[in-house]
Structure formats: structure tokens, C-alpha cells
Design a protein around this motif. Structure first.
Motif, PDB file in Angstrom:
ATOM      1  N   GLN A   1     -38.898 -13.211  27.499  1.00 18.05           N
ATOM      2  CA  GLN A   1     -39.718 -14.450  27.452  1.00 18.05           C
ATOM      3  C   GLN A   1     -38.886 -15.651  27.029  1.00 18.05           C
ATOM      4  OE1 GLN A   1     -42.545 -12.182  24.767  1.00 18.05           O
ATOM      5  NE2 GLN A   1     -43.828 -13.509  25.653  1.00 18.05           N
ATOM      6  N   GLU A   2     -37.824 -15.598  26.143  1.00 14.01           N
ATOM      7  CA  GLU A   2     -36.808 -16.503  25.975  1.00 14.01           C
ATOM      8  C   GLU A   2     -35.541 -15.945  26.011  1.00 14.01           C
ATOM      9  OE1 GLU A   2     -37.867 -17.906  21.774  1.00 14.01           O
ATOM     10  OE2 GLU A   2     -39.692 -18.335  22.352  1.00 14.01           O
ATOM     11  N   PRO A   3     -34.488 -16.888  26.178  1.00 17.36           N
ATOM     12  CA  PRO A   3     -33.343 -16.390  26.061  1.00 17.36           C
ATOM     13  C   PRO A   3     -33.022 -15.500  24.799  1.00 17.36           C
ATOM     14  CG  PRO A   3     -33.221 -18.595  26.495  1.00 17.36           C
ATOM     15  CD  PRO A   3     -34.558 -18.342  26.190  1.00 17.36           C
ATOM     16  N   VAL A   4     -32.421 -13.901  25.176  1.00 20.49           N
ATOM     17  CA  VAL A   4     -32.219 -13.013  24.097  1.00 20.49           C
ATOM     18  C   VAL A   4     -30.917 -12.583  23.860  1.00 20.49           C
ATOM     19  CG1 VAL A   4     -34.756 -12.159  24.328  1.00 20.49           C
ATOM     20  CG2 VAL A   4     -32.746 -11.189  25.636  1.00 20.49           C
ATOM     21  N   ARG A   5     -30.507 -12.288  22.387  1.00 20.21           N
ATOM     22  CA  ARG A   5     -29.397 -11.625  22.206  1.00 20.21           C
ATOM     23  C   ARG A   5     -29.693 -10.667  21.379  1.00 20.21           C
ATOM     24  NH1 ARG A   5     -23.693 -13.107  21.342  1.00 20.21           N
ATOM     25  NH2 ARG A   5     -22.728 -11.786  19.847  1.00 20.21           N
ATOM     26  N   GLN A   6     -29.470  -9.200  21.689  1.00 19.99           N
ATOM     27  CA  GLN A   6     -30.003  -8.318  21.024  1.00 19.99           C
ATOM     28  C   GLN A   6     -28.773  -7.243  20.494  1.00 19.99           C
ATOM     29  OE1 GLN A   6     -31.746  -4.752  23.877  1.00 19.99           O
ATOM     30  NE2 GLN A   6     -33.176  -6.606  23.428  1.00 19.99           N
ATOM     31  N   PHE A   7     -28.825  -6.431  19.558  1.00 11.39           N
ATOM     32  CA  PHE A   7     -27.944  -5.301  19.299  1.00 11.39           C
ATOM     33  C   PHE A   7     -28.815  -4.176  19.438  1.00 11.39           C
ATOM     34  CE2 PHE A   7     -26.562  -1.990  16.233  1.00 11.39           C
ATOM     35  CZ  PHE A   7     -25.127  -1.840  16.817  1.00 11.39           C
ATOM     36  N   PHE A   8     -28.219  -3.103  20.120  1.00  6.24           N
ATOM     37  CA  PHE A   8     -28.788  -1.915  20.748  1.00  6.24           C
ATOM     38  C   PHE A   8     -28.036  -0.842  20.395  1.00  6.24           C
ATOM     39  CE2 PHE A   8     -26.298  -2.774  24.187  1.00  6.24           C
ATOM     40  CZ  PHE A   8     -25.792  -1.683  24.665  1.00  6.24           C
ATOM     41  N   VAL A   9     -28.687   0.317  20.077  1.00  5.10           N
ATOM     42  CA  VAL A   9     -28.047   1.667  19.972  1.00  5.10           C
ATOM     43  C   VAL A   9     -28.866   2.740  20.731  1.00  5.10           C
ATOM     44  CG1 VAL A   9     -27.466   3.381  18.134  1.00  5.10           C
ATOM     45  CG2 VAL A   9     -27.315   0.832  17.492  1.00  5.10           C
ATOM     46  N   ASP A  10     -28.242   3.399  21.624  1.00  2.44           N
ATOM     47  CA  ASP A  10     -29.049   4.244  22.511  1.00  2.44           C
ATOM     48  C   ASP A  10     -28.314   5.665  21.982  1.00  2.44           C
ATOM     49  OD1 ASP A  10     -30.058   2.463  24.095  1.00  2.44           O
ATOM     50  OD2 ASP A  10     -28.748   2.503  25.576  1.00  2.44           O
ATOM     51  N   TYR A  11     -29.336   6.718  21.402  1.00  2.00           N
ATOM     52  CA  TYR A  11     -28.766   7.954  21.338  1.00  2.00           C
ATOM     53  C   TYR A  11     -29.045   8.891  22.204  1.00  2.00           C
ATOM     54  CZ  TYR A  11     -28.246  12.240  18.362  1.00  2.00           C
ATOM     55  OH  TYR A  11     -27.902  13.344  17.958  1.00  2.00           O
ATOM     56  N   ARG A  12     -27.866   9.648  22.703  1.00  2.00           N
ATOM     57  CA  ARG A  12     -28.163  10.426  23.983  1.00  2.00           C
ATOM     58  C   ARG A  12     -28.488  11.798  23.402  1.00  2.00           C
ATOM     59  NH1 ARG A  12     -22.731   7.670  26.017  1.00  2.00           N
ATOM     60  NH2 ARG A  12     -23.721   6.174  27.163  1.00  2.00           N
TER      61      ARG A  12
ATOM     62  N   ILE B   1     -32.911   8.266  26.836  1.00  2.00           N
ATOM     63  CA  ILE B   1     -32.288   8.523  25.723  1.00  2.00           C
ATOM     64  C   ILE B   1     -33.275   7.731  24.577  1.00  2.00           C
ATOM     65  CG2 ILE B   1     -29.846   8.288  26.380  1.00  2.00           C
ATOM     66  CD1 ILE B   1     -31.899   5.075  25.563  1.00  2.00           C
ATOM     67  N   ASP B   2     -32.965   7.903  23.435  1.00  2.00           N
ATOM     68  CA  ASP B   2     -33.641   7.428  22.040  1.00  2.00           C
ATOM     69  C   ASP B   2     -32.933   6.063  22.026  1.00  2.00           C
ATOM     70  OD1 ASP B   2     -35.162   9.551  21.461  1.00  2.00           O
ATOM     71  OD2 ASP B   2     -33.422  10.301  20.211  1.00  2.00           O
ATOM     72  N   ARG B   3     -33.856   4.950  21.760  1.00  2.00           N
ATOM     73  CA  ARG B   3     -33.158   3.509  21.894  1.00  2.00           C
ATOM     74  C   ARG B   3     -33.836   2.603  20.794  1.00  2.00           C
ATOM     75  NH1 ARG B   3     -33.259   0.605  27.287  1.00  2.00           N
ATOM     76  NH2 ARG B   3     -31.142   1.623  27.401  1.00  2.00           N
ATOM     77  N   THR B   4     -32.823   1.991  19.983  1.00  2.00           N
ATOM     78  CA  THR B   4     -33.149   1.226  18.959  1.00  2.00           C
ATOM     79  C   THR B   4     -32.543  -0.051  19.132  1.00  2.00           C
ATOM     80  OG1 THR B   4     -33.300   3.001  17.396  1.00  2.00           O
ATOM     81  CG2 THR B   4     -32.974   0.831  16.348  1.00  2.00           C
ATOM     82  N   VAL B   5     -33.522  -1.282  19.049  1.00  2.03           N
ATOM     83  CA  VAL B   5     -33.013  -2.661  19.102  1.00  2.03           C
ATOM     84  C   VAL B   5     -33.259  -3.313  17.916  1.00  2.03           C
ATOM     85  CG1 VAL B   5     -33.660  -4.348  20.500  1.00  2.03           C
ATOM     86  CG2 VAL B   5     -33.598  -2.417  21.616  1.00  2.03           C
ATOM     87  N   LEU B   6     -32.437  -4.055  17.739  1.00  5.39           N
ATOM     88  CA  LEU B   6     -32.536  -5.264  16.661  1.00  5.39           C
ATOM     89  C   LEU B   6     -32.288  -6.791  17.340  1.00  5.39           C
ATOM     90  CD1 LEU B   6     -32.733  -6.323  13.961  1.00  5.39           C
ATOM     91  CD2 LEU B   6     -30.093  -6.318  13.751  1.00  5.39           C
ATOM     92  N   MET B   7     -33.315  -7.536  17.445  1.00  6.14           N
ATOM     93  CA  MET B   7     -33.406  -8.744  17.975  1.00  6.14           C
ATOM     94  C   MET B   7     -32.631  -9.635  17.240  1.00  6.14           C
ATOM     95  SD  MET B   7     -34.379 -10.020  20.821  1.00  6.14           S
ATOM     96  CE  MET B   7     -35.477  -9.128  21.648  1.00  6.14           C
ATOM     97  N   LEU B   8     -31.363 -10.140  17.657  1.00  4.87           N
ATOM     98  CA  LEU B   8     -30.760 -11.286  16.898  1.00  4.87           C
ATOM     99  C   LEU B   8     -31.175 -12.633  17.508  1.00  4.87           C
ATOM    100  CD1 LEU B   8     -27.172  -9.732  17.367  1.00  4.87           C
ATOM    101  CD2 LEU B   8     -28.804  -9.512  15.440  1.00  4.87           C
ATOM    102  N   LYS B   9     -31.648 -12.882  18.341  1.00  4.65           N
ATOM    103  CA  LYS B   9     -32.256 -14.190  18.914  1.00  4.65           C
ATOM    104  C   LYS B   9     -33.187 -13.984  20.103  1.00  4.65           C
ATOM    105  CE  LYS B   9     -30.649 -18.153  21.321  1.00  4.65           C
ATOM    106  NZ  LYS B   9     -29.393 -18.972  21.901  1.00  4.65           N
ATOM    107  N   GLY B  10     -34.055 -14.731  20.097  1.00  2.42           N
ATOM    108  CA  GLY B  10     -35.090 -14.708  21.307  1.00  2.42           C
ATOM    109  C   GLY B  10     -36.401 -14.142  20.930  1.00  2.42           C
ATOM    110  N   VAL B  11     -36.963 -13.847  22.246  1.00  7.84           N
ATOM    111  CA  VAL B  11     -38.430 -13.263  22.149  1.00  7.84           C
ATOM    112  C   VAL B  11     -38.463 -12.392  23.680  1.00  7.84           C
ATOM    113  CG1 VAL B  11     -40.671 -13.454  22.243  1.00  7.84           C
ATOM    114  CG2 VAL B  11     -39.527 -15.208  20.875  1.00  7.84           C
TER     115      VAL B  11
ATOM    116  N   PHE C   1     -24.454  -5.252  22.406  1.00  4.36           N
ATOM    117  CA  PHE C   1     -25.051  -6.454  22.483  1.00  4.36           C
ATOM    118  C   PHE C   1     -25.164  -6.571  23.980  1.00  4.36           C
ATOM    119  CE2 PHE C   1     -22.339  -6.962  18.799  1.00  4.36           C
ATOM    120  CZ  PHE C   1     -23.085  -7.203  17.873  1.00  4.36           C
ATOM    121  N   TRP C   2     -26.667  -7.023  23.995  1.00  2.03           N
ATOM    122  CA  TRP C   2     -27.066  -7.677  25.298  1.00  2.03           C
ATOM    123  C   TRP C   2     -27.357  -9.097  25.279  1.00  2.03           C
ATOM    124  CZ3 TRP C   2     -32.257  -7.421  27.475  1.00  2.03           C
ATOM    125  CH2 TRP C   2     -32.329  -7.723  28.895  1.00  2.03           C
TER     126      TRP C   2
END
Length: 105
Positions: free
Chosen positions: A94-105, A52-62, A34-35
Motif C-alpha cells: 500500500q505504501e513504500p515498504v522496507r521489511q526484515f524477513f526470515v524464511d525458515y525452510r 516455508i515458514d515466514r516471519t516479517v518485521l515491517m521497518l517502514k511502510g504499509v 531486507f526487502w
């Protein structure tokens, strides 16, 4: 959740070096966690060449992800986006964010 503390001489152009990060997995294959960040943590747009390959799911924010030479994505709560290795992106918090990320190496 742990806060990432950076030494004064460390590269600060990578937005994952700002805000708070919680790592769930970090091994030779992938890194996931999480970030959490506020616009003040990343006060201007940051350009990154993804190693890396990066995938992000935005849990909160913009956030805005601008793919250099491609489309711009405005990612809001509940949205996800994925970028292949070698993509150059410019991101803006743009707004406070909380995201879940996966980086594939």
C-alpha cells in the motif's frame, strides 16, 4: 543492498522478485534479509502459497496480508507477522515498504 534483476522468462508472480533485496543469510536452514518495494513494483495483489515458514518485521511502510480462509492483517511500521509453511496469503503493498524477513525452510 542489491537489486534483484529478473530474466524476462522468470516467474514474476512472487513479490520478492520485485523491488530491492539484501540477503544477510541464505543456507539450508533459513534465509534472512531486507526487502524494499514500492506499490509500483507490486501494482496488484499477489497470491502466494508459502513453501516455508515466514516471519516479517515491517521497518517502514504499509502492507496488507490476507490469509486465504482466515484473517486479514494490515502491517504497519513496527508491526510483525508470522505465517506457517503451507499458508496461502494474498499481499498488497500500500505504501513504500522496507521489511526484515526470515524464511525458515
Amino acid at each position: 543492498m542489491t537489486t534483484y534483476f529478473r530474466p524476462a522468462d522468470e516467474d514474476t508472480t512472487t513479490p520478492y522478485r520485485a523491488g530491492a533485496m539484501g540477503i544477510l543469510r541464505d543456507d539450508a536452514v533459513l534465509k534472512a534479509g531486507f526487502w524494499i518495494a514500492n506499490p509500483a513494483d507490486v501494482p496488484q495483489a499477489v497470491e502466494i502459497l508459502l513453501p516455508i515458514d515466514r516471519t516479517v518485521l515491517m521497518l517502514k511502510g504499509v502492507m496488507t496480508y490476507e490469509v486465504m480462509g482466515g484473517p486479514t492483517y494490515v502491517i504497519r511500521t513496527g508491526d510483525s507477522v508470522s505465517f506457517p509453511k503451507g499458508t496461502t496469503i494474498r499481499l498488497t503493498v500500500q505504501e513504500p515498504v522496507r521489511q526484515f524477513f526470515v524464511d525458515y525452510r
